[in-house]
Scaffold this motif. Structure first.
Motif, PDB file in Angstrom:
ATOM      1  N   ALA A 338       0.649  -1.679   0.519  1.00 28.26           N
ATOM      2  CA  ALA A 338      -0.008  -0.202   0.281  1.00 28.26           C
ATOM      3  C   ALA A 338       0.891   1.212   0.100  1.00 28.26           C
ATOM      4  CB  ALA A 338      -1.096   0.044   1.242  1.00 28.26           C
ATOM      5  N   LYS A 339       2.157   1.423   0.970  1.00 27.15           N
ATOM      6  CA  LYS A 339       2.833   2.041   0.713  1.00 27.15           C
ATOM      7  C   LYS A 339       3.741   2.909  -0.593  1.00 27.15           C
ATOM      8  CE  LYS A 339       4.658   2.263   5.076  1.00 27.15           C
ATOM      9  NZ  LYS A 339       4.979   1.037   6.253  1.00 27.15           N
ATOM     10  N   PHE A 340       3.627   1.815  -1.481  1.00 31.82           N
ATOM     11  CA  PHE A 340       4.275   1.911  -2.286  1.00 31.82           C
ATOM     12  C   PHE A 340       3.451   2.014  -3.466  1.00 31.82           C
ATOM     13  CE2 PHE A 340       5.426  -0.586  -6.660  1.00 31.82           C
ATOM     14  CZ  PHE A 340       6.546  -0.097  -7.071  1.00 31.82           C
ATOM     15  N   GLU A 341       2.066   1.773  -3.677  1.00 33.69           N
ATOM     16  CA  GLU A 341       1.351   2.203  -4.058  1.00 33.69           C
ATOM     17  C   GLU A 341       1.286   4.228  -4.106  1.00 33.69           C
ATOM     18  OE1 GLU A 341      -0.545   0.515  -5.929  1.00 33.69           O
ATOM     19  OE2 GLU A 341      -2.192   1.986  -6.719  1.00 33.69           O
ATOM     20  N   ARG A 342       1.594   4.547  -2.906  1.00 31.70           N
ATOM     21  CA  ARG A 342       1.506   5.663  -2.530  1.00 31.70           C
ATOM     22  C   ARG A 342       2.520   6.114  -3.192  1.00 31.70           C
ATOM     23  NH1 ARG A 342      -0.981   4.239   2.378  1.00 31.70           N
ATOM     24  NH2 ARG A 342       1.169   4.234   2.951  1.00 31.70           N
ATOM     25  N   THR A 343       3.739   5.904  -3.421  1.00 32.60           N
ATOM     26  CA  THR A 343       4.725   6.106  -3.532  1.00 32.60           C
ATOM     27  C   THR A 343       5.508   6.564  -5.642  1.00 32.60           C
ATOM     28  OG1 THR A 343       6.499   4.512  -3.854  1.00 32.60           O
ATOM     29  CG2 THR A 343       6.411   5.575  -2.078  1.00 32.60           C
ATOM     30  N   LEU A 344       4.635   5.019  -6.110  1.00 33.53           N
ATOM     31  CA  LEU A 344       4.734   5.090  -7.234  1.00 33.53           C
ATOM     32  C   LEU A 344       3.834   5.812  -8.131  1.00 33.53           C
ATOM     33  CD1 LEU A 344       4.879   2.803  -9.113  1.00 33.53           C
ATOM     34  CD2 LEU A 344       3.078   1.647  -9.428  1.00 33.53           C
ATOM     35  N   ALA A 345       2.918   6.266  -7.803  1.00 38.68           N
ATOM     36  CA  ALA A 345       2.078   7.816  -8.128  1.00 38.68           C
ATOM     37  C   ALA A 345       3.130   9.151  -8.206  1.00 38.68           C
ATOM     38  CB  ALA A 345       0.757   8.156  -7.698  1.00 38.68           C
ATOM     39  N   ASN A 346       3.576   9.509  -6.842  1.00 39.18           N
ATOM     40  CA  ASN A 346       4.970  10.337  -6.461  1.00 39.18           C
ATOM     41  C   ASN A 346       5.686   9.727  -7.602  1.00 39.18           C
ATOM     42  OD1 ASN A 346       3.314  11.827  -4.739  1.00 39.18           O
ATOM     43  ND2 ASN A 346       4.665  10.871  -2.672  1.00 39.18           N
ATOM     44  N   GLY A 347       6.467   9.141  -7.120  1.00 43.65           N
ATOM     45  CA  GLY A 347       7.475   8.553  -9.097  1.00 43.65           C
ATOM     46  C   GLY A 347       7.011   9.175  -9.928  1.00 43.65           C
ATOM     47  N   THR A 370      18.182  12.019 -11.141  1.00 44.57           N
ATOM     48  CA  THR A 370      17.036  11.845 -11.233  1.00 44.57           C
ATOM     49  C   THR A 370      16.383  10.216 -11.110  1.00 44.57           C
ATOM     50  OG1 THR A 370      15.788  13.939 -11.385  1.00 44.57           O
ATOM     51  CG2 THR A 370      14.361  12.269 -12.260  1.00 44.57           C
ATOM     52  N   ALA A 371      17.600   9.549 -12.155  1.00 39.43           N
ATOM     53  CA  ALA A 371      17.630   8.141 -12.712  1.00 39.43           C
ATOM     54  C   ALA A 371      17.350   7.161 -11.509  1.00 39.43           C
ATOM     55  CB  ALA A 371      17.818   7.784 -13.991  1.00 39.43           C
ATOM     56  N   PHE A 372      18.517   7.913 -11.148  1.00 40.45           N
ATOM     57  CA  PHE A 372      18.920   7.019  -9.661  1.00 40.45           C
ATOM     58  C   PHE A 372      18.163   7.082  -8.346  1.00 40.45           C
ATOM     59  CE2 PHE A 372      21.446   6.977  -6.287  1.00 40.45           C
ATOM     60  CZ  PHE A 372      22.351   5.270  -5.862  1.00 40.45           C
ATOM     61  N   ARG A 373      17.887   8.543  -8.167  1.00 48.00           N
ATOM     62  CA  ARG A 373      16.197   9.071  -6.956  1.00 48.00           C
ATOM     63  C   ARG A 373      15.305   7.884  -7.390  1.00 48.00           C
ATOM     64  NH1 ARG A 373      15.449  14.876  -6.394  1.00 48.00           N
ATOM     65  NH2 ARG A 373      17.564  14.556  -7.753  1.00 48.00           N
ATOM     66  N   LEU A 374      14.841   8.352  -8.930  1.00 48.59           N
ATOM     67  CA  LEU A 374      13.940   6.835  -9.516  1.00 48.59           C
ATOM     68  C   LEU A 374      14.230   5.722  -8.460  1.00 48.59           C
ATOM     69  CD1 LEU A 374      12.811   8.528 -12.769  1.00 48.59           C
ATOM     70  CD2 LEU A 374      11.096   8.541 -10.891  1.00 48.59           C
ATOM     71  N   TYR A 375      15.530   5.028  -9.461  1.00 49.15           N
ATOM     72  CA  TYR A 375      15.419   3.651  -9.167  1.00 49.15           C
ATOM     73  C   TYR A 375      15.668   3.338  -7.195  1.00 49.15           C
ATOM     74  CZ  TYR A 375      18.912   0.078  -8.463  1.00 49.15           C
ATOM     75  OH  TYR A 375      19.620  -2.049  -8.382  1.00 49.15           O
ATOM     76  N   ASP A 376      16.397   4.614  -6.799  1.00 49.67           N
ATOM     77  CA  ASP A 376      16.593   4.323  -5.183  1.00 49.67           C
ATOM     78  C   ASP A 376      15.952   4.630  -3.890  1.00 49.67           C
ATOM     79  OD1 ASP A 376      19.124   3.004  -3.608  1.00 49.67           O
ATOM     80  OD2 ASP A 376      19.042   5.202  -3.036  1.00 49.67           O
ATOM     81  N   THR A 377      14.592   5.233  -4.499  1.00 45.79           N
ATOM     82  CA  THR A 377      13.551   5.335  -3.307  1.00 45.79           C
ATOM     83  C   THR A 377      12.918   5.303  -3.882  1.00 45.79           C
ATOM     84  OG1 THR A 377      15.106   7.886  -3.218  1.00 45.79           O
ATOM     85  CG2 THR A 377      12.928   7.224  -1.810  1.00 45.79           C
ATOM     86  N   TYR A 378      12.429   5.139  -5.006  1.00 40.25           N
ATOM     87  CA  TYR A 378      11.160   4.716  -5.658  1.00 40.25           C
ATOM     88  C   TYR A 378      10.527   3.293  -6.452  1.00 40.25           C
ATOM     89  CZ  TYR A 378       9.729   9.627  -4.924  1.00 40.25           C
ATOM     90  OH  TYR A 378       9.729  10.709  -4.239  1.00 40.25           O
TER      91      TYR A 378
END
Ligand code: ATP
Ligand code: MG
Length: 866
Positions: A338-347, A370-378
């Motif tokens: 569920a948490k990922f569902e939320r970051t997915l939208a943010n990502g 940006t690509a790394f942050r998307l990979y690493d955080t999202y």
């Protein structure tokens, strides 16, 4: 002897991220740090390899989580037996076709080569490949235990597309699949690189259960078609409507979803919770990557708990921890998905923004950060970022991305190095123990000061005869009162004094069984080997620590009493300032419950029961109901500590009576991840300090409020209320102030034809106020132009506003540009409203005047033209 699987997280070795081979729980035996329970051991060890995470899905035979079958010989059987038995097990017990097998050995290892080809003649010479260090030498660190290995592969035969060139197992051509590795631990590598043969050699073998199953079930290369994975794959097919084997990209996703959900389920069962660091982070990545690929397959969000349940169902027979954690598995998976569902939208939003930004800057690529942050955080795989970007005709700066990734990897390598140092430390002292029979008797249960002799002195990793003032040393005494870190309790500190010198001990550790090492700094004179020494533990620190340790036991017992047997200790830290206790529990404690816990613990303290400790056989201790820690390994003889309602296996130092603890106060209760809570508390002097601090804060608050302490809450409430009322009044006043000022300016407006003009210097003020005023005047002016100037902190500023009907004649933006020079400033805005800030306040009036006449001229001109 068959040993049960150790957990994925080894309690004995906090420096290792995960158990990644069957040999790992046995390291203390190989190093001689602990007495092995038998010389011949087998196990089926669950393992996790984060290094293989990117392989998962790409091929069918690399998992992150798998089960490793192993047999081990500790100073017992050697290469010939190991190879013969391995071969027999494969070909006779399991039914492998020997003609499909090949082996590799190290270039230097004639012994193993001859065993394969001549002594046992199991394989012809052309099926035994000799490879270098990179493939056939096992060394967990730059020095210490190491040796050559020999690996067995299944040969699938020439591969299409590889051409006439026939590859060997060192090449990645898909022809050979490794099933078994035999490691021969035969050397100790010295710092100068010399390989010194070990007196006692060890055998360590590892074979993947999943790889064996593939071959035996006729699906070599594809674990997902074995019965180990089929139930899970079928479930995914049912939930997604996609068939395994239908297409390359959906196959990749099905494998990832199946593998990661299985691994994640085992992580949770071993007490790991998703988080942003360390082990929790790996779990987070697993769940998110599975969730992402599940969505790609078209599965309805919320599917992870169903997959976890499937893993529990099919694997619990051999892994009871799955059964007892079933509820937590479902909960944690649901929560994280569920948490990922939320970051997915943010990502996705972040990526869209990056694409827009790149377009605006006329770039054709997304930046690598940006690509790394998307990979690493999202949890966005680079492939996915690339795919989405290409939809907008963009590429990704992958060079920069990989630079970032590499930086992150070297950070994790640094933590791997720490493991080697820890191993080095253990090996060094295990060796000393063997060659010189050094050992230390722990006296710290009975006394805090002990007369002893220095039996080892080490500085800079080398043995010394003496150490002078200023040197950092490691000391071993024949008898010591210093408690070595263990069971959550930190190592003791204190002083060691001889006739000639003195050292301050900063930490104490067990380096090998019975060898207690004190890390110290010589602060006076010189310390010499074999000198008599007086070792004195810092009494205050130790007594505080003991209070916190005994209190930890009472807290543990109280929590289990109140909330049942599901509460398990998940970690603990006991030192002088306070205690920290982590435990598995699905929700936060209410203030009421916290108070009850505090009450219960204090009740046990006030009962002032004697604290006893006894050494007894493990079986007897467990039968008596003593609490053992989940996943901890114990010796046959264990120490049981009894304190009031608690009875626990523990080697720590404790108070004599529970009453010694003094007051127990909980200072914090918080979540440290799904399903795990943390309580922090203070006792004794720490509790006194806590109460004093609180009282001191109260006294200061009372003084500031000028009321007696008892009236602080009431006075504070009144203060807050009064402040809010004043705030409201102030806003009203400000509004009416603007109203009044606007009214007076409008009254003085000059008429220019049918339009009106207000031009004024309002003096000291701020831009915000001036804007509000100008808006107000503009709203009341009907058709006209407002020019207002002011000064803030010595700098002038101007605001110009024009009603819509006049913008064709007077453009506020152009006007500001025209006069900005007068106040030595810069301005900007739109035709309807613009502003400028400047430096020369002395010419503000002149600027306003210039604006005024320009406006008049234009409005008049406009009328003339009409
Ligand atoms: P590979 O070259 O296939 O990655 P490895 O050299 O990493 O294997 P070892 O470290 O020797 O493998 O591990 C011992 C055994 O564990 C291997 O022979 C194989 O049967 C199994 N194994 C290793 N890695 C994996 C994995 N990622 N998934 C499943 N089984 C594995
Ligand atoms: Mg590997």
């Amino acid at each position: 002897m068959r040993l049960p699987s150790a957990p994925l997280v080894l309690k004995d070795d906090p420096s290792v991220l995960f158990t990644s081979a069957g040999m790992q729980p046995l390291v203390p035996y190989f190093l001689g740090r602990k007495q092995a329970p038998a010389k011949r051991i087998v196990s089926i060890q669950k393992v996790f390899r984060s290094t293989d995470i990117d392989e998962v899905g790409k091929d069918g035979y690399h998992q992150t989580f798998f089960e490793m079958l192993g047999n081990f010989g500790i100073g017992d059987y050697w290469k010939k037996e190991a190879i013969q038995w391995g071969w027999d097990f494969l070909t006779k017990e399991l039914g492998f076709d020997g003609s499909t097998l090949v082996a590799t050995v190290h270039t230097s290892d004639d012994e193993a080569y001859d065993i394969w080809t001549k002594t046992l003649a199991l394989l012809p010479a052309e099926k035994v490949f000799r490879l270098g260090d990179e493939f056939n030498f096992w060394a967990p660190g730059p020095t210490g235990l190491c040796g050559p290995d020999s690996e067995v592969f299944v040969d699938k035969g020439p591969q299409p597309g590889v051409g006439p060139h026939q590859c060997d197992p060192s090449e990645n051509c898909g022809r050979y699949i490794e099933i078994w590795n035999f490691v021969f631990q035969q050397y100790d590598r010295k710092p100068d690189g010399a390989l010194v043969p070990l007196p006692k050699k060890n055998i360590d073998t590892g074979a993947g259960l999943e790889r064996m199953a593939q071959v035996l079930q006729g699906v070599t290369g594809d674990t997902y078609r074995t019965d180990l994975f089929q139930p899970l794959v079928k479930k995914i097919e049912a939930l997604s409507g996609k068939a395994y084997g239908a297409a390359k990209d959906t196959d990749l996703s099905i494998r990832i979803v199946a593998e990661h959900s299985r691994a994640a389920t085992f992580f949770i069962a071993d007490g790991i919770a998703p988080s942003n660091e360390w082990r929790g982070y790996v779990l987070r990545r697993l769940i998110r990557r599975a969730a992402l690929h599940g969505r790609r397959l078209g599965m309805k969000p919320g599917f992870m708990p169903a997959l976890g349940a499937e893993v529990v169902k099919t694997m619990q027979k051999h892994h009871h921890e799955l059964t007892s954690s079933r509820d937590r598995i479902a909960e944690v998976l649901a929560d994280e998905e569920a948490k990922f569902e939320r970051t997915l939208a943010n990502g996705l939003a972040m990526l869209t923004e990056a694409i827009d930004r790149a377009k605006a800057e006329r770039q054709t690529f997304i930046d690598g950060d940006t690509a790394f942050r998307l990979y690493d955080t999202y949890g966005f795989p680079i492939e996915m970022t690339r795919e989405i970007a290409s939809g907008s005709g963009m590429t990704v700066d992958e060079a920069r991305f990989h630079e970032q990734l590499e930086a992150q990897r070297s950070r994790s390598r640094a933590s791997a190095k720490f493991t080697q140092d820890a191993m080095r430390f253990g090996q060094f002292y295990a060796m000393l123990k063997e060659t010189e029979a050094i050992k230390s008797e722990f006296r710290g249960y009975e006394e805090l000061a002990t007369d002893s002799t220095i039996v080892s002195l080490v500085a800079n990793g080398e043995r010394r005869e003496e150490a002078h003032e200023g040197t950092d040393v490691e000391l071993v005494l024949d008898r010591t009162p210093f408690y070595p870190e263990g069971g959550g309790q930190v190592g003791d500190r204190g002083t060691i004094t001889t006739d000639e010198g003195r050292a301050l001990v900063a930490d104490t550790q067990t380096a090998a069984p019975g060898v207690i090492v004190m890390s110290a700094k010589v602060v006076d004179g010189v310390l010499r080997l074999r000198a008599p020494a007086k070792a004195v533990v810092d009494e205050e620190l130790r007594r505080d620590t003991m209070r916190n340790h005994t209190a930890t036991h009472l807290l543990h017992a109280t929590l289990r009493n109140m909330f049942g047997e599901d509460v398990h200790q998940a970690g603990s830290l006991v030192h002088a300032p306070n205690l920290r206790f982590d435990f598995t529990f699905g929700r936060g404690l209410t203030p009421d419950e916290l108070q009850r816990v505090e009450d219960e613990v204090n009740r046990a303290i006030l009962a002032n029961a004697d604290v006893h400790s006894r050494v007894m056989p493990l079986q007897e201790a467990l039968a008596s109901g003593a609490m053992a820690l989940f996943g901890e390994k114990y010796d046959d003889q264990v120490r049981v500590v009894e304190a009031g309602p608690s009875r626990e296996l523990c080697g720590g130092t404790h108070c004599h009576c529970t009453g010694d603890i003094g007051l127990f106060l909980i200072t914090k209760e918080e979540s440290i991840g799904a399903g795990v809570r943390r309580i922090e508390a203070v006792t004794g002097v720490g509790a006194l300090r806590e109460v004093r601090d609180t009282r001191e804060h109260l006294v200061r608050a009372a003084a500031a409020l000028r009321v007696p302490a008892a009236r602080v809450p009431e006075a504070l409430a009144q203060l807050v209320e009064a402040r809010e009322r004043l705030q409201r009044e102030l806003e009203t006043l400000q509004r009416s102030g603007v109203e009044a000022a606007a009214a007076s300016l409008l009254a003085k407006a000059e008429a220019v034809g049918t339009a009106k003009l207000v031009a004024a210097n309002i003096g000291e003020g701020d831009v915000q106020q001036l804007r509000a005023l100008s808006d107000r005047v503009k709203a009341g002016i009907g058709s006209g132009v407002v020019v207002l100037g002011g000064v803030r902190g010595g700098d002038p500023f101007l605001v110009i506003a024009v009603t819509k009907d006049l913008v064709a004649m007077v453009d506020a933006h152009k006007l500001v540009k025209q006069i900005e020079g007068i106040i030595a400033g810069k301005g900007g805005g739109r035709p309807e409203s613009a502003s400028a800030g400047g430096k020369d306040a002395g010419r503000l009036a002149e600027a306003i005047e210039a604006a005024r006449s320009a406006v008049r001229e234009r409005l008049n001109g406009g009328r003339d033209r009409n």
